[in-house]
Design a protein around this motif. Structure first.
Motif, PDB file in Angstrom:
ATOM      1  N   THR A 112     -88.174 -75.730 -20.306  1.00 48.92           N
ATOM      2  CA  THR A 112     -88.000 -76.222 -21.195  1.00 48.92           C
ATOM      3  C   THR A 112     -88.641 -78.234 -20.655  1.00 48.92           C
ATOM      4  O   THR A 112     -88.808 -78.787 -21.869  1.00 48.92           O
ATOM      5  N   ASP A 113     -90.235 -77.849 -20.372  1.00 51.81           N
ATOM      6  CA  ASP A 113     -90.428 -79.238 -20.238  1.00 51.81           C
ATOM      7  C   ASP A 113     -92.130 -79.021 -20.076  1.00 51.81           C
ATOM      8  O   ASP A 113     -92.126 -79.261 -18.062  1.00 51.81           O
ATOM      9  N   ILE A 114     -92.523 -78.627 -20.193  1.00 54.03           N
ATOM     10  CA  ILE A 114     -94.195 -77.798 -20.329  1.00 54.03           C
ATOM     11  C   ILE A 114     -94.916 -79.065 -19.519  1.00 54.03           C
ATOM     12  O   ILE A 114     -95.901 -80.333 -20.733  1.00 54.03           O
ATOM     13  N   ALA A 115     -95.789 -79.677 -18.708  1.00 51.78           N
ATOM     14  CA  ALA A 115     -97.071 -80.947 -18.062  1.00 51.78           C
ATOM     15  C   ALA A 115     -98.029 -79.812 -18.049  1.00 51.78           C
ATOM     16  O   ALA A 115     -98.168 -78.970 -18.244  1.00 51.78           O
ATOM     17  N   ILE A 116     -99.278 -80.776 -17.531  1.00 56.55           N
ATOM     18  CA  ILE A 116     -99.923 -80.509 -17.589  1.00 56.55           C
ATOM     19  C   ILE A 116    -100.560 -79.565 -16.182  1.00 56.55           C
ATOM     20  O   ILE A 116     -99.657 -79.800 -15.247  1.00 56.55           O
ATOM     21  N   ASN A 117    -101.521 -78.515 -16.254  1.00 55.14           N
ATOM     22  CA  ASN A 117    -101.264 -77.223 -15.133  1.00 55.14           C
ATOM     23  C   ASN A 117    -100.430 -77.329 -15.396  1.00 55.14           C
ATOM     24  O   ASN A 117    -100.215 -76.067 -14.726  1.00 55.14           O
ATOM     25  N   ASP A 118     -98.734 -76.615 -15.567  1.00 55.04           N
ATOM     26  CA  ASP A 118     -98.387 -75.574 -15.428  1.00 55.04           C
ATOM     27  C   ASP A 118     -98.845 -74.212 -16.414  1.00 55.04           C
ATOM     28  O   ASP A 118     -99.401 -74.623 -16.987  1.00 55.04           O
ATOM     29  N   VAL A 119     -98.334 -73.265 -15.391  1.00 54.00           N
ATOM     30  CA  VAL A 119     -98.470 -71.948 -15.412  1.00 54.00           C
ATOM     31  C   VAL A 119     -97.811 -70.980 -16.266  1.00 54.00           C
ATOM     32  O   VAL A 119     -96.390 -70.858 -15.739  1.00 54.00           O
ATOM     33  N   LEU A 120     -97.981 -70.604 -17.804  1.00 50.42           N
ATOM     34  CA  LEU A 120     -96.440 -70.169 -18.234  1.00 50.42           C
ATOM     35  C   LEU A 120     -96.331 -68.740 -18.144  1.00 50.42           C
ATOM     36  O   LEU A 120     -95.724 -67.834 -18.333  1.00 50.42           O
ATOM     37  N   ALA A 134    -102.247 -68.031 -17.356  1.00 50.41           N
ATOM     38  CA  ALA A 134    -102.554 -69.145 -19.283  1.00 50.41           C
ATOM     39  C   ALA A 134    -101.663 -70.482 -18.496  1.00 50.41           C
ATOM     40  O   ALA A 134    -100.516 -70.331 -17.833  1.00 50.41           O
ATOM     41  N   ILE A 135    -102.562 -71.576 -18.203  1.00 48.60           N
ATOM     42  CA  ILE A 135    -101.809 -72.183 -17.893  1.00 48.60           C
ATOM     43  C   ILE A 135    -102.234 -73.668 -19.013  1.00 48.60           C
ATOM     44  O   ILE A 135    -103.353 -74.381 -19.897  1.00 48.60           O
ATOM     45  N   PHE A 164     -96.268 -80.411 -23.230  1.00 49.96           N
ATOM     46  CA  PHE A 164     -95.952 -79.652 -24.247  1.00 49.96           C
ATOM     47  C   PHE A 164     -95.384 -80.423 -25.220  1.00 49.96           C
ATOM     48  O   PHE A 164     -94.951 -81.324 -24.972  1.00 49.96           O
ATOM     49  N   SER A 165     -95.875 -80.907 -26.396  1.00 53.65           N
ATOM     50  CA  SER A 165     -94.745 -81.191 -28.059  1.00 53.65           C
ATOM     51  C   SER A 165     -94.421 -81.232 -28.963  1.00 53.65           C
ATOM     52  O   SER A 165     -95.078 -79.631 -28.751  1.00 53.65           O
ATOM     53  N   SER A 166     -94.066 -81.221 -30.298  1.00 50.71           N
ATOM     54  CA  SER A 166     -93.760 -80.884 -31.641  1.00 50.71           C
ATOM     55  C   SER A 166     -95.087 -80.607 -31.692  1.00 50.71           C
ATOM     56  O   SER A 166     -95.270 -79.761 -32.905  1.00 50.71           O
ATOM     57  N   SER A 167     -96.410 -81.125 -31.401  1.00 51.31           N
ATOM     58  CA  SER A 167     -97.525 -81.012 -32.139  1.00 51.31           C
ATOM     59  C   SER A 167     -98.575 -80.228 -31.686  1.00 51.31           C
ATOM     60  O   SER A 167    -100.136 -80.644 -31.713  1.00 51.31           O
ATOM     61  N   SER A 168     -98.374 -79.762 -30.520  1.00 49.28           N
ATOM     62  CA  SER A 168     -99.350 -79.742 -29.217  1.00 49.28           C
ATOM     63  C   SER A 168     -98.831 -78.355 -27.936  1.00 49.28           C
ATOM     64  O   SER A 168     -97.644 -78.442 -27.476  1.00 49.28           O
ATOM     65  N   ASN A 169     -99.723 -77.367 -27.930  1.00 46.15           N
ATOM     66  CA  ASN A 169     -98.994 -76.465 -27.310  1.00 46.15           C
ATOM     67  C   ASN A 169    -100.780 -75.768 -26.312  1.00 46.15           C
ATOM     68  O   ASN A 169    -100.759 -74.757 -25.935  1.00 46.15           O
ATOM     69  N   ALA A 170    -101.379 -76.566 -26.310  1.00 53.14           N
ATOM     70  CA  ALA A 170    -102.957 -76.470 -25.831  1.00 53.14           C
ATOM     71  C   ALA A 170    -103.043 -76.250 -24.358  1.00 53.14           C
ATOM     72  O   ALA A 170    -102.663 -76.016 -23.232  1.00 53.14           O
ATOM     73  N   THR A 171    -103.557 -74.581 -24.372  1.00 50.28           N
ATOM     74  CA  THR A 171    -103.423 -73.712 -22.837  1.00 50.28           C
ATOM     75  C   THR A 171    -105.160 -73.154 -23.159  1.00 50.28           C
ATOM     76  O   THR A 171    -105.816 -73.063 -23.734  1.00 50.28           O
ATOM     77  N   SER A 172    -105.048 -73.167 -21.293  1.00 50.37           N
ATOM     78  CA  SER A 172    -106.225 -72.185 -21.367  1.00 50.37           C
ATOM     79  C   SER A 172    -105.966 -70.816 -20.671  1.00 50.37           C
ATOM     80  O   SER A 172    -105.097 -71.134 -20.133  1.00 50.37           O
ATOM     81  N   LEU A 173    -106.899 -69.888 -20.583  1.00 56.82           N
ATOM     82  CA  LEU A 173    -106.957 -68.726 -20.144  1.00 56.82           C
ATOM     83  C   LEU A 173    -107.283 -68.738 -18.789  1.00 56.82           C
ATOM     84  O   LEU A 173    -108.939 -68.949 -19.388  1.00 56.82           O
TER      85      LEU A 173
END
Length: 211
Positions: free
Chosen positions: A65-73, A98-99, A104-113
């Motif tokens: 429920t709280d995605i931070a930088i470098n978390d693996v989705l 997927a990292i 993450f926020s209401s305006s960002s879900n930037a993710t790298s593969l």
């Protein structure tokens, strides 16, 4: 022998075995999604609907429920855990993950593969496709694009940026010539070019219009 029907949830306390070849697990009121045993090969996940634009979709979801930088989705890992030589051989040999690139926020879900491979260790990050669509190595100067024995056929690019830690240049295509810019001092240089269309070169005889 004649089959069993269960109208409510079924809880199984241990293993569940489908012992016939081509056994099928069906999902949904219409059984439109199936997971089928492919004998001596693996599993087939299928959406049985025949209408247009009905692909099969496999979604990997995290409950965080709280995605931070470098978390693996989500991740897909490849491993040979029964390899007899053990040690490095039984470690995860490759993976795709997927990292998250930031919180993450209401305006960002930037993710790298991220693409991981191993040589003599658990698979390590080698390259990524970023949220901006850039294909990058895991570290500056890491990895090659192609190899001496396996070169790419052609490379199509706009301006070509060159930076090996000693120099920093950009090769720029102009309408009738090429320029190169030194990013260290901002100076631009025009490359001198000679028309050799009708001269022999490394690619064979001159094109004199007879070929």
């Amino acid at each position: 022998g004649g089959g069993v029907g269960i109208g409510a949830d079924l809880t199984v306390g241990d293993d569940l075995r489908l012992i016939s070849d081509s056994a099928v697990l069906s999902f949904g009121a219409n059984s439109e999604v199936t997971l089928t045993h492919n004998h001596d090969k693996g599993l087939i996940l299928k959406h049985t609907a025949t209408a247009d634009d009905k692909p099969i979709v496999l979604t990997l979801q995290t409950g965080e429920t709280d995605i931070a930088i470098n978390d693996v989705l989500g991740a897909i890992e490849f491993q040979a855990p029964d390899e007899g030589t053990g040690t490095d051989a039984v470690l995860v040999a490759a993976a795709v993950k997927a990292i998250s690139e930031g919180d993450f926020s209401s305006s960002s879900n930037a993710t790298s593969l991220g693409f991981y491979t191993g040589a003599s260790e658990a698979a390590a990050l080698q390259c990524m496709v970023t949220s901006a669509g850039n294909f990058v190595p895991s570290s500056a100067g890491g990895g090659d694009l192609g190899a001496s024995a396996l070169p790419w056929a052609n490379v199509y690019t706009q301006d070509l940026h060159l930076n090996n830690g000693r120099g920093d240049w950009v090769l720029i295509e102009e309408p009738n010539y090429l320029t190169i810019r030194n990013n260290a001092n901002g100076r631009r240089y025009k490359l001198l070019m000679e028309d050799i269309t009708d001269s022999p070169d490394a690619y064979g005889p001159a094109n004199d219009g007879t070929m």
